[in-house]
Design a protein around this motif. Structure first.
Motif, mmCIF file in Angstrom:
data_model
loop_
_atom_site.group_PDB
_atom_site.id
_atom_site.type_symbol
_atom_site.label_atom_id
_atom_site.label_comp_id
_atom_site.label_asym_id
_atom_site.label_seq_id
_atom_site.Cartn_x
_atom_site.Cartn_y
_atom_site.Cartn_z
ATOM 1 N N THR A 294 34.765 38.145 30.395
ATOM 2 C CA THR A 294 36.167 37.735 30.422
ATOM 3 C C THR A 294 36.978 38.653 31.326
ATOM 4 O O THR A 294 37.758 38.188 32.160
ATOM 5 N N GLU A 295 36.801 39.965 31.179
ATOM 6 C CA GLU A 295 37.540 40.905 32.019
ATOM 7 C C GLU A 295 37.079 40.810 33.477
ATOM 8 O O GLU A 295 37.901 40.850 34.388
ATOM 9 N N ALA A 296 35.786 40.678 33.707
ATOM 10 C CA ALA A 296 35.273 40.569 35.073
ATOM 11 C C ALA A 296 35.797 39.317 35.756
ATOM 12 O O ALA A 296 36.109 39.330 36.945
ATOM 13 N N SER A 297 35.940 38.235 35.002
ATOM 14 C CA SER A 297 36.410 36.982 35.595
ATOM 15 C C SER A 297 37.851 37.103 36.102
ATOM 16 O O SER A 297 38.250 36.371 37.001
ATOM 17 N N ARG A 298 38.610 38.039 35.552
ATOM 18 C CA ARG A 298 39.988 38.248 36.012
ATOM 19 C C ARG A 298 40.036 38.842 37.415
ATOM 20 O O ARG A 298 41.062 38.768 38.092
ATOM 21 N N ASN B 49 41.600 37.406 42.761
ATOM 22 C CA ASN B 49 42.172 38.358 43.712
ATOM 23 C C ASN B 49 41.212 38.756 44.827
ATOM 24 O O ASN B 49 41.573 39.552 45.689
ATOM 25 N N LEU B 50 39.992 38.206 44.815
ATOM 26 C CA LEU B 50 39.001 38.568 45.819
ATOM 27 C C LEU B 50 38.923 37.497 46.903
ATOM 28 O O LEU B 50 39.155 36.316 46.645
ATOM 29 N N PHE C 78 32.941 35.646 44.336
ATOM 30 C CA PHE C 78 32.065 36.447 43.488
ATOM 31 C C PHE C 78 32.499 37.904 43.490
ATOM 32 O O PHE C 78 33.173 38.365 44.413
ATOM 33 N N ALA C 79 32.090 38.604 42.441
ATOM 34 C CA ALA C 79 32.328 40.043 42.347
ATOM 35 C C ALA C 79 31.011 40.716 42.025
ATOM 36 O O ALA C 79 30.326 40.311 41.078
ATOM 37 N N VAL C 80 30.630 41.714 42.823
ATOM 38 C CA VAL C 80 29.452 42.520 42.526
ATOM 39 C C VAL C 80 29.885 43.527 41.472
ATOM 40 O O VAL C 80 30.792 44.324 41.706
ATOM 41 N N LEU C 81 29.241 43.475 40.316
ATOM 42 C CA LEU C 81 29.677 44.299 39.191
ATOM 43 C C LEU C 81 28.765 45.479 38.891
ATOM 44 O O LEU C 81 29.197 46.456 38.296
#
Length: 114
Positions: free
Chosen positions: A14-18, A22-23, A27-30
């Motif tokens: 949930t937090e990562a999806s936020r 803004n990117l 996708f976000a590399v976590l």
């Protein structure tokens, strides 16, 4: 790239999806460690990805739809796992507006040779 430091114990989907709106990419590399890379992916409208150089797993975090891997097509929903070998054409062809998936790249460039 947004990578969580090594000392972090927990990554909330949930937090990562936020981070995603803004990117510049969907996708976000976590997390990265050794030969493992974990991303959160949420394409909007169409999935325009091309084949990757490493094997990958998708674990569906939210939403549903259809997925194509070469000439195979399947339906997916929350909790499903999809596997794609390196260099194989694939994409999410149809998906709900709330679709998000974990992406786990693993193994060497070119994929695991069995």
């Amino acid at each position: 790239m947004t990578t969580i430091p090594d000392d972090v114990l927990h990554i909330s989907e949930t937090e990562a999806s936020r981070l995603l709106p803004n990117l510049p990419s969907p996708f976000a590399v976590l997390f990265e460690r050794g030969d493992v890379s974990i991303e959160l992916y949420a394409p909007r409208g169409a999935d325009t990805q091309s084949p990757h150089t490493r094997d990958e797993l998708y674990i569906i975090a939210s939403g549903s739809g259809t997925f194509r891997r070469a000439d195979q097509v399947c339906e997916f929903t929350i909790g499903d796992l999809l596997f794609v070998p390196a260099h194989v054409d694939h994409r999410f062809e149809s998906f709900s507006d709330d679709f998000r998936t974990w992406v786990i790249f693993f193994g060497p460039e070119g994929g695991v040779q069995t």
